[in-house]
Design a protein around this motif. Structure first.
Motif, mmCIF file in Angstrom:
data_model
loop_
_atom_site.group_PDB
_atom_site.id
_atom_site.type_symbol
_atom_site.label_atom_id
_atom_site.label_comp_id
_atom_site.label_asym_id
_atom_site.label_seq_id
_atom_site.Cartn_x
_atom_site.Cartn_y
_atom_site.Cartn_z
ATOM 1 N N ARG A 195 23.602 9.684 -19.879
ATOM 2 C CA ARG A 195 24.561 10.703 -19.461
ATOM 3 C C ARG A 195 25.176 10.322 -18.123
ATOM 4 O O ARG A 195 26.368 10.510 -17.904
ATOM 5 N N GLY A 251 28.206 8.301 -17.954
ATOM 6 C CA GLY A 251 29.476 8.895 -18.354
ATOM 7 C C GLY A 251 29.805 8.662 -19.818
ATOM 8 O O GLY A 251 30.964 8.645 -20.193
ATOM 9 N N LEU A 252 28.776 8.494 -20.655
ATOM 10 C CA LEU A 252 29.024 8.268 -22.082
ATOM 11 C C LEU A 252 29.316 9.599 -22.766
ATOM 12 O O LEU A 252 28.896 10.651 -22.300
ATOM 13 N N SER A 253 30.014 9.529 -23.892
ATOM 14 C CA SER A 253 30.348 10.753 -24.617
ATOM 15 C C SER A 253 29.085 11.356 -25.226
ATOM 16 O O SER A 253 28.125 10.631 -25.501
ATOM 17 N N PRO A 254 29.064 12.673 -25.444
ATOM 18 C CA PRO A 254 27.873 13.301 -26.018
ATOM 19 C C PRO A 254 27.488 12.660 -27.352
ATOM 20 O O PRO A 254 26.295 12.476 -27.646
ATOM 21 N N ARG A 307 27.873 9.591 -28.271
ATOM 22 C CA ARG A 307 27.230 8.313 -28.002
ATOM 23 C C ARG A 307 25.817 8.521 -27.471
ATOM 24 O O ARG A 307 24.891 7.797 -27.836
ATOM 25 N N LEU A 322 24.796 16.674 -14.899
ATOM 26 C CA LEU A 322 23.700 16.218 -15.754
ATOM 27 C C LEU A 322 22.706 17.335 -16.055
ATOM 28 O O LEU A 322 21.701 17.103 -16.695
ATOM 29 N N ARG A 326 33.466 12.862 -17.285
ATOM 30 C CA ARG A 326 32.846 11.630 -17.792
ATOM 31 C C ARG A 326 33.630 10.382 -17.391
ATOM 32 O O ARG A 326 33.106 9.279 -17.419
ATOM 33 N N VAL A 378 32.085 10.078 -13.684
ATOM 34 C CA VAL A 378 30.653 9.789 -13.677
ATOM 35 C C VAL A 378 30.380 8.463 -14.387
ATOM 36 O O VAL A 378 30.887 8.222 -15.479
ATOM 37 N N GLY A 379 29.618 7.615 -13.749
ATOM 38 C CA GLY A 379 29.315 6.314 -14.331
ATOM 39 C C GLY A 379 30.331 5.271 -13.908
ATOM 40 O O GLY A 379 30.100 4.080 -14.033
ATOM 41 N N VAL A 401 32.928 1.115 -22.110
ATOM 42 C CA VAL A 401 33.389 2.509 -22.134
ATOM 43 C C VAL A 401 34.398 2.793 -21.026
ATOM 44 O O VAL A 401 35.426 3.424 -21.252
ATOM 45 N N HIS A 402 34.119 2.289 -19.816
ATOM 46 C CA HIS A 402 34.982 2.676 -18.691
ATOM 47 C C HIS A 402 36.119 1.709 -18.427
ATOM 48 O O HIS A 402 37.139 2.091 -17.875
#
Lengths: 342, 325
Positions: free
Chosen positions: A244, A247-250, A252, B56, B84, B87-88, B118-119
């Motif tokens: 989480r 920043g991954l999607s729920p 995923r 979170l 999202r 974050v990350g 992803v990012h």
């Protein structure tokens, strides 16, 4: 990986001998012998009885009979049915596709619905859906198969008339057994002769639905509960928090990071259900007059057909063992920590 | 403007009727390139603050704040999807226990590349090259083969390095380190701290260090906030706060360090424990344990007031050093 498989194979040998010993002795503990059962109520001349027993080799001491049985097994000879004189193996292979078709459909039904219900229940923990799924699955798990089957027949076949009561296909269709899987055979027959066999495939499906649901109910309940508790456990893991925080999607987080790890214990449970399915098939096939090996074995026990009972059960047990073996290997693939264990 | 600005943040758990405030009225700001330490005992709300900010808490806690902005974006009002994207990427976090913070079912390489995919939308050879670069950045030996390793094949120190690589993958503006060295051996602790501080300097990112190790803070941080029972008790620059703590709690905390006890036979301790859900005093939260407690402290809860070198939440701050009676 090679040694992993070898180690697992080593465990199979004692299991195999255990099964032969148990089936061999259990069937002989039931009162009566094949000849008596065949003759039924009629009185039997003791001399004729003794002669028939001698012809079948049943007059020998038990340890010699067992030794003969095992040595025949090692030569690949599974014996012949006392009733039909057909070899046990050929009877088995004729009837097995029916059971396999039923068991596979039940397992697919149980796995798909069980995983789905378990995952959603875990995500929506404490919700009405969660309590509902867990309550229903507890009921399903505690339901005796013969009662559940009869209730469904009463409701859907008798009252509502949606599904047929028993069998695999309506007699009106002309379907040649080719693969032994009625769904495939009916489909092919319908393709070959669309006019005469119109609706054969649908009829085969309708015949299959109720038995598959009945047989799949207990595995479904077990899989749903196991998936839920396993998911809940994994959702609390630090690495899910890490996922989480990335920043991954729920989706995923749930499917890649949680479900993958939660599936490991569920996989074992699904593998163990193959045993439950085979046991359940005996009852389900009897209720729905499904011509598979469950019904075959029940009949064989009834007439003390020693070779069929011993070797039929041995084949089924071997199948269960082999499936569990495959599951063990899959387990190793799913869980790198096991794969790398020395 | 500060990179991270938190004003009057509260986080509540439990039912509406009977809530437990894990964080209460917390103010905190972090500037670009700054190292800020947050110290406090277990259960003082350090981690919860950060988890709340990163979203979170998964709907378990209720978050209320006057302001919660990062890099000009209001974290209170943005959608989960927008959050999202930050974050990350712009805010990254590493955790206390590296061994359990990596997913055991995937290779180290996968877990690093996942963030990049992803990012930043990297693919193929570029993706792999960048992952390798990150592994080398965090000084993992034999980085190329380690990409294929599973977490259980790595030591704790190595795992934390991988976590740092994951966190730094998208060049974050703020790195939150939640007790990054607590679970590690002493020798490894020093290495990881050095690595973090060097990377922070190199990239001029902000580093928010959560710890209960005062020595670490004294060594690396610029500013420090001392937390007690979900509130900031005292805040100030590191040299100022360590030399002249004005809050009784900070003073007690500092004198409980063995090196500070200067010949005293017994280590100075503060009797009692941090108040929990059911024994929160109506006045100052420290009042039951405070050696300088006055009548006012027991009835009224102090707010935080700024002074020359920082801020303190106390009616009677110890501007002239007194010995505890």
């Amino acid at each position: 990986m090679f040694f992993f498989i070898l180690r697992r194979l080593g465990v199979l040998i004692p299991t195999f001998f255990g099964i032969t010993l148990i089936t061999f002795s259990l069937i002989r503990m039931i009162p009566g012998d094949p000849i008596e059962v065949m003759m039924g109520e009629r009185s039997l001349d003791p001399a004729l009885h003794a002669a028939a027993m001698k012809r079948l080799g049943l007059d020998q001491p038990l340890y010699i009979q067992y030794f003969d049985y095992i040595s025949n097994l090692f030569q690949g000879n599974l014996g012949a049915s006392l009733k039909t004189q057909q070899s046990v193996w050929s009877e088995f292979t004729t009837l097995f596709p029916a059971t396999l078709e039923l068991a596979l459909c039940a397992l697919v039904f149980a796995t798909v619905c069980g995983l789905l219900a378990g995952v959603v229940a875990a995500i929506k923990r404490g919700s009405i859906f969660d309590h509902g799924v867990m309550g229903i699955s507890l009921t399903g798990f505690s339901m005796p198969i013969f009662w559940w089957g009869l209730i469904l027949i009463m409701l859907f076949s008798v009252q509502l008339g949606w599904t047929p009561v028993s069998g695999r296909l309506d007699l009106a269709f002309d379907v040649q057994p080719q693969t032994g899987f009625m769904l495939i055979d009916a489909w092919r027959a319908e393709m070959a002769d669309p006019e005469y066999n119109a609706g054969a495939f649908k009829d085969a499906v309708m015949h299959l639905i109720l038995p598959a649901i009945v047989l799949g109910t207990i595995p479904l309940a077990v899989i749903a509960r196991m998936t839920r508790s396993s998911m809940l456990e994994v959702l609390r893991e630090d690495y899910v928090r890490t996922a989480r925080a990335k920043g991954l999607s729920p989706a995923r987080v749930i499917f890649i990071h949680t479900l993958r790890n939660a599936l490991i214990p569920v996989l074992t449970v699904i593998g163990l259900q193959v045993g439950t399915l085979m046991g359940g098939a005996v009852l389900t096939e009897t209720i729905f007059s499904w011509p598979g090996i469950g019904k075959w074995l029940i009949d064989a026990i009834g007439r003390r057909d020693y070779p069929v009972v011993q070797n039929g059960i041995l084949i089924v047990a071997t199948l269960v063992i082999v499936t569990n073996f495959i599951v063990d290997i899959l387990y190793g693939i799913a869980n790198p920590r096991i794969r790398h264990a020395k | 403007m500060s990179l991270l600005q938190i004003k009057n943040l509260s986080v509540e758990f439990g039912s509406e009727k009977n809530p437990f405030r894990a964080v209460e009225g917390l103010d905190l700001s972090v500037d670009q390139g700054e190292i800020v330490g947050i110290v406090g005992e277990s259960g003082s709300g350090k981690s919860v603050t950060m988890m709340a900010m990163m979203g979170l808490l998964e709907g378990q806690g209720r978050i209320v704040a006057d302001e919660l902005t990062f890099d000009g974006k209001n974290l209170l009002t943005i959608s989960a999807r927008e959050r999202r994207k930050i974050v990350g990427k712009d805010i990254a976090m590493i955790f206390q226990d590296p061994m359990t913070s990596l997913n055991p079912s995937y290779t180290v390489g996968y877990q690093i590349m996942e963030v990049l995919k992803v990012h930043q939308g990297l693919r193929g050879a570029e993706l792999k090259a960048r992952a390798l670069e990150l592994m080398e950045l965090v000084e993992i030996p034999a980085a190329k083969t380690r990409l294929e390793a599973y977490p259980h094949q790595l030591s704790g120190g190595m795992s934390q390095r991988v976590m740092i690589a994951v966190a730094l993958a998208c060049n974050p503006k703020l790195l939150i380190a939640d007790e990054p060295t607590t679970a590690l051996d002493v020798t490894i602790q020093a290495q990881i701290m050095d690595l973090l501080v060097n990377l922070q300097k190199e990239r001029n990112m902000a580093l928010l260090m959560i710890t209960h190790d005062l020595a670490v803070i004294a060594e690396v941080a610029h500013r420090v906030a001392v937390m007690y029972a979900g509130q900031v008790a005292e805040e100030g620059t590191v040299p100022q706060l360590f030399r002249h703590p004005v809050h009784p709690y900070t003073q007690a905390l500092l004198s409980s360090i063995p090196e500070h006890s200067k010949g005293a036979r017994r280590l100075v301790t503060l009797p009692g424990i941090v108040p929990g859900q059911y024994d929160r005093p109506s006045g100052c939260l420290l009042s039951p344990r405070c050696p300088y407690v006055q009548e006012r402290c027991r009835n009224e809860r102090p707010g935080i007031t700024a002074h020359e070198h920082g801020a303190v939440r106390c009616f009677y701050p110890l501007f002239e050093k007194k010995e505890a009676p």
